[in-house]
Design an enzyme around this catalytic site. Structure first.
Site, PDB file in Angstrom:
ATOM      1  N   ASP A 146     -13.781 -14.118   6.014  1.00 45.65           N
ATOM      2  CA  ASP A 146     -14.202 -15.399   6.304  1.00 45.65           C
ATOM      3  C   ASP A 146     -15.668 -15.396   5.890  1.00 45.65           C
ATOM      4  O   ASP A 146     -16.451 -14.933   6.346  1.00 45.65           O
ATOM      5  CB  ASP A 146     -14.231 -15.401   8.215  1.00 45.65           C
ATOM      6  CG  ASP A 146     -14.227 -16.861   8.246  1.00 45.65           C
ATOM      7  OD1 ASP A 146     -15.304 -17.415   7.907  1.00 45.65           O
ATOM      8  OD2 ASP A 146     -13.854 -16.857   9.580  1.00 45.65           O
ATOM      9  N   SER A 157     -12.625 -20.306  16.696  1.00 44.03           N
ATOM     10  CA  SER A 157     -13.741 -20.416  16.291  1.00 44.03           C
ATOM     11  C   SER A 157     -15.111 -21.383  16.933  1.00 44.03           C
ATOM     12  O   SER A 157     -15.667 -20.297  18.156  1.00 44.03           O
ATOM     13  CB  SER A 157     -13.684 -21.927  14.832  1.00 44.03           C
ATOM     14  OG  SER A 157     -14.468 -22.577  14.379  1.00 44.03           O
ATOM     15  N   GLU A 169     -18.631 -28.157   4.106  1.00 45.82           N
ATOM     16  CA  GLU A 169     -17.853 -27.702   5.100  1.00 45.82           C
ATOM     17  C   GLU A 169     -18.682 -28.332   5.933  1.00 45.82           C
ATOM     18  O   GLU A 169     -17.882 -28.433   7.527  1.00 45.82           O
ATOM     19  CB  GLU A 169     -18.951 -26.456   4.721  1.00 45.82           C
ATOM     20  CG  GLU A 169     -18.324 -25.443   6.096  1.00 45.82           C
ATOM     21  CD  GLU A 169     -16.760 -25.650   6.566  1.00 45.82           C
ATOM     22  OE1 GLU A 169     -16.390 -25.913   7.403  1.00 45.82           O
ATOM     23  OE2 GLU A 169     -16.209 -25.205   5.756  1.00 45.82           O
ATOM     24  N   GLU A 170     -19.814 -28.710   5.737  1.00 43.12           N
ATOM     25  CA  GLU A 170     -20.762 -29.954   7.173  1.00 43.12           C
ATOM     26  C   GLU A 170     -20.559 -31.588   7.475  1.00 43.12           C
ATOM     27  O   GLU A 170     -20.657 -32.349   8.147  1.00 43.12           O
ATOM     28  CB  GLU A 170     -22.227 -29.458   7.763  1.00 43.12           C
ATOM     29  CG  GLU A 170     -22.157 -27.463   7.446  1.00 43.12           C
ATOM     30  CD  GLU A 170     -21.003 -27.167   8.781  1.00 43.12           C
ATOM     31  OE1 GLU A 170     -19.995 -28.145   9.408  1.00 43.12           O
ATOM     32  OE2 GLU A 170     -20.458 -25.783   8.434  1.00 43.12           O
ATOM     33  N   HIS A 216     -11.062 -17.717   7.480  1.00 40.08           N
ATOM     34  CA  HIS A 216     -11.486 -18.278   8.818  1.00 40.08           C
ATOM     35  C   HIS A 216      -9.932 -19.406   9.952  1.00 40.08           C
ATOM     36  O   HIS A 216      -9.834 -18.703  10.314  1.00 40.08           O
ATOM     37  CB  HIS A 216     -12.804 -19.963   8.698  1.00 40.08           C
ATOM     38  CG  HIS A 216     -12.919 -20.246  10.074  1.00 40.08           C
ATOM     39  ND1 HIS A 216     -13.523 -19.003  11.248  1.00 40.08           N
ATOM     40  CD2 HIS A 216     -12.870 -21.184  10.459  1.00 40.08           C
ATOM     41  CE1 HIS A 216     -13.823 -19.828  12.461  1.00 40.08           C
ATOM     42  NE2 HIS A 216     -13.525 -21.102  11.655  1.00 40.08           N
TER      43      HIS A 216
END
Length: 734
Positions: free
Chosen positions: A679, A604, A204-205, A711
């Site tokens: 989500d 977001s 994800e990051e 999401h």
């Protein structure tokens, strides 16, 4: 304030025949308004063809594998996904999460990879692995199991296919067809042990979707073993229309424990793994791993604060490790994918932001800087290719304007100048051939949806791969006579920095009238909305409905250099709001803007920003829509949040100040909140906590929840409903 006149391809728009009315239903229906949209474009390793995935005209979310033959100039389908699998694809939970992290959605062939020799292609489909031999043009199924195979790839010399199954690494010998399991402890500790896989924050990051890497000679595989047992296991509800699934998810919230991680090198001959010494500090990240030579492995070591990043080399024969270079920052060190090992010598190219802007440097293996290849108060985007023989480095960047991405070339010696290769004003996404002999250019501007072309290294177009020309028969053609081109400009902020904005004026614009405004924002790190590229059709739709649509990229956003990002450090939700207010103050100077009818919308981080602007600057923003918002950064994950905010155990007041809750009492105008009820990124609990706070405060608001949606709120009907709801909300309140 300064208006920018960016050269757009506008000629002929007024000459289109009478337009059809653009509707929300049409925006989210087939075929896509933007026309043909090939994705995952790749040169074959031998340079003979370009392959890509193409959505179908009747269903743009169903993908097949195509090729363009450079020799005969023809485009043809290589693999029809329906011939291999029809019907519903029952994805594993791991694959669903992986695709959500990759931001890909659809069915059919969703990803593929070439063998290094260019003789074969590999792709997963419906949970099994397929091998495509270019010579006989037939796909072959390599696995047929109930288990789901992911992260499929061909080994460097083309002798093996590897994949992950049940949290372990497997290989198939292509000559014998024999399958071999390389790791066996995946799934231990009640499923906490994962071999060769990327943990949640890596996907994800960090932008790392894999956890294993073949050595060039195919004798070794470097892989990460992740132990998720220290991570808090939270019970998360996924609420669907007909059921509620209670999901046990290990989610590393800010300030809480991360996974434990080990890096090993597996010898294929013996099947044994040598575990590398990563140091005494176990609370670390391994964001990147890459082979430099057959027995020389590199990996990037990052401390938890992300203020130190080390590039380390390991001799895999002895296990001896040394640090080649170290990046440090008082705020954070951004990750990148711009490490390139040169083949002709022990040298490598590396990107650094040590002077405030991302630039390219040449180092030797001892870590000595040999040359700075690019410099200036502008940032490169990405290292695209290196031609060692010609001594040239190709990269994309923002040398001319931060609103456009172009392709440039510089000398490998750091002494020659920088030349721009791409010529058309707009956004260029580049994919080079392995031998740097040419490149694929995906280009767009605000009136030209993505066009894909093949170019020589001098920038001259060899051919169109997908011209996607807006002419009769193109999905966008019936709407073009009413298409509104945006204006771009700059605003000088009180603090002295420059802000770039984009503005659509309403249809049938009359400067004597006043109009409502929709401020569309994101505002978070590693994102940029104001570009001279193709934009979301919903912004166009709202302008055609009589709104001024305005966007400004505040401090903290991307492609303006690290100096422009740093002000948000431990101050999220502060300087971004200040810059958005500066944007509204500029709007109020325009005679055609009604200052009492300015609304804000974001999703977001943009949803977080919509809340913060409504709560902290309610005199400027009269109505707001917040989508899937973070409401308390203590609820978000470690790697992203602590990068910008620090550890909440050390700076609790900074987290309190960045939360929306201290400011919720100051809400003045109408507020609409929406969130997907499944989500797994910005957890639904962010919104439920805000709901409770507003209710306890006696404050009225509107709420829409989407059962089963994550999401990105995928699905055509969902997106139609969501956007119609937003339009109706602004109509009622502005």
């Amino acid at each position: 304030m300064k208006r920018l006149v960016l050269p757009l391809i506008l000629a002929g728009i007024s000459g289109y025949s009478s337009a059809e009315e653009l509707t929300i239903d049409r925006i989210f229906s087939d075929p896509a308004l933007s026309g043909a949209s090939p994705r995952a474009l790749q040169y074959s390793p031998d340079g003979s063809r370009v392959t890509f995935l193409q959505g179908r005209k009747e269903d743009y979310n169903r993908y097949d594998l195509w090729e363009y033959s450079i020799k005969d100039g023809e485009t043809r389908m290589l693999v029809n996904s329906d011939r291999l699998h029809k019907g519903e694809e029952n994805l594993s939970d791991e694959e669903k999460a992986r695709r959500e992290r990759q931001r890909i959605f659809g069915s059919g062939i969703m990803e593929y990879s070439w063998s290094k020799d260019g003789k074969s292609l590999l792709f997963p489909l419906a949970g099994d692995v397929f091998y495509y031999d270019v010579a006989n043009a037939k796909p072959k199924r390599l696995t047929e199991t109930e288990a789901f195979e992911t992260d499929v790839r061909v080994s460097p010399k083309g002798h093996f296919v590897s994949f992950i199954r049940d949290q372990n690494i497997f290989v198939v010998d292509l000559k014998t067809g024999q399958e071999r399991q390389l790791t066996t402890d995946g799934g231990a500790k009640d499923g906490a042990i994962k071999n060769g896989m990327a943990e949640f924050v890596a996907q994800e990051e960090m932008g790392r979707m894999t956890g294993y890497w073949w050595s060039p000679d195919e004798k070794q595989i470097a892989y990460l073993q992740v132990d998720e047992s220290p991570v808090d296991e939270v019970t998360r509800s996924e609420i669907y229309a007909d059921r509620i699934d209670m999901i046990q998810q290990r989610y590393p919230a800010a300030g809480r424990p991360n996974v434990k991680i080990k890096l090993g090198v597996l010898d294929l001959a013996s099947g044994k793994t040598r575990w590398l010494d990563l140091g005494k500090n176990e609370d670390i990240y391994i964001p990147r791993v890459k082979w430099a030579r057959d027995e020389l492995l590199s990996y990037q070591w990052q401390d938890r604060s992300q203020q130190t990043l080390e590039l380390r080399f390991v001799d895999t024969a002895t296990g001896k490790t040394r640090t080649a270079l170290t990046e440090r920052s008082d705020t954070w060190v951004n990750l990148h994918n711009d490490l390139r090992f040169l083949k002709d010598s022990d040298r490598f190219i590396w990107a650094s932001e040590k002077d405030g802007f991302k630039h390219l440097y040449l180092y030797d293996f001892a870590g000595k800087q040999l040359a700075q290849l690019t410099a200036g108060d502008w940032a490169i985007d990405e290292l695209e290719a290196v031609n060692e023989k010609a001594g040239k480095v190709y990269f994309s960047g923002r040398k001319d304007t931060p609103l456009e991405r172009h392709l440039y070339v510089a000398g490998l010696d750091g002494k020659s100048g920088i030349d721009k290769i791409s010529s058309r004003a707009g956004m260029h996404s580049i994919e080079f051939a392995d031998d740097a002999s040419g490149y694929i250019d995906t280009y767009s501007n605000p009136t030209t949806p993505a066009q894909v072309s093949l170019h020589g290294t001098d920038g001259k177009r060899v051919t169109w791969l997908e011209e996607n020309k807006v002419e009769k028969g193109h999905p966008l053609y019936p709407y073009m006579s009413d298409w509104i081109a945006p204006e771009f400009g700059t605003i000088k902020a009180p603090e002295g920095h420059t802000l770039y904005y984009r503005m659509y004026k309403p249809a049938d614009f009359d400067p004597k009238k006043t109009y409502p405004v929709m401020v569309f924002l994101y505002g978070g790190p590693h994102a940029q909305l104001v570009t001279n590229g193709w934009d979301r059709p919903f912004n166009q739709y709202m302008a055609q409905q009589g709104y001024v649509v305005f966007t400004v990229d505040n401090r903290g956003s991307a492609n303006r250099g690290k100096k422009f990002e740093d002000p948000i450090f431990k101050k999220m939700g502060s300087v971004e709001v200040d810059d958005q207010v500066t944007g509204v103050k500029f709007l109020r100077t325009l005679p055609f803007v009604d200052p009492e009818r300015i609304g804000v919308y974001g999703h977001s981080y943009g949803g977080y920003m919509a809340l913060m602007t409504m709560f902290k600057a309610g005199d400027y923003f009269k109505a707001g829509i917040s989508g899937a918002p973070v409401t308390d950064w203590g609820l978000y994950d470690t790697h992203y949040t602590e990068r910008y905010m620090g550890n909440p155990n050390q700076v609790p007041k900074a987290y309190e100040a960045s939360s929306v809750f201290p400011y919720a009492k100051d809400l003045k105008g109408p507020l609409l909140i929406y969130h997907g009820m499944a989500d797994d990124n910005v957890l639904f609990s962010n919104t439920t906590r805000l709901i409770k706070q507003l209710q306890d405060n006696g404050q009225q608001f509107e709420l829409m929840t989407y059962p089963g949606k994550k999401h990105s709120l995928r699905g055509k009907e969902t997106r139609k409903h969501w956007h119609q709801m937003m339009k109706d909300f602004f109509d009622r309140n502005l």
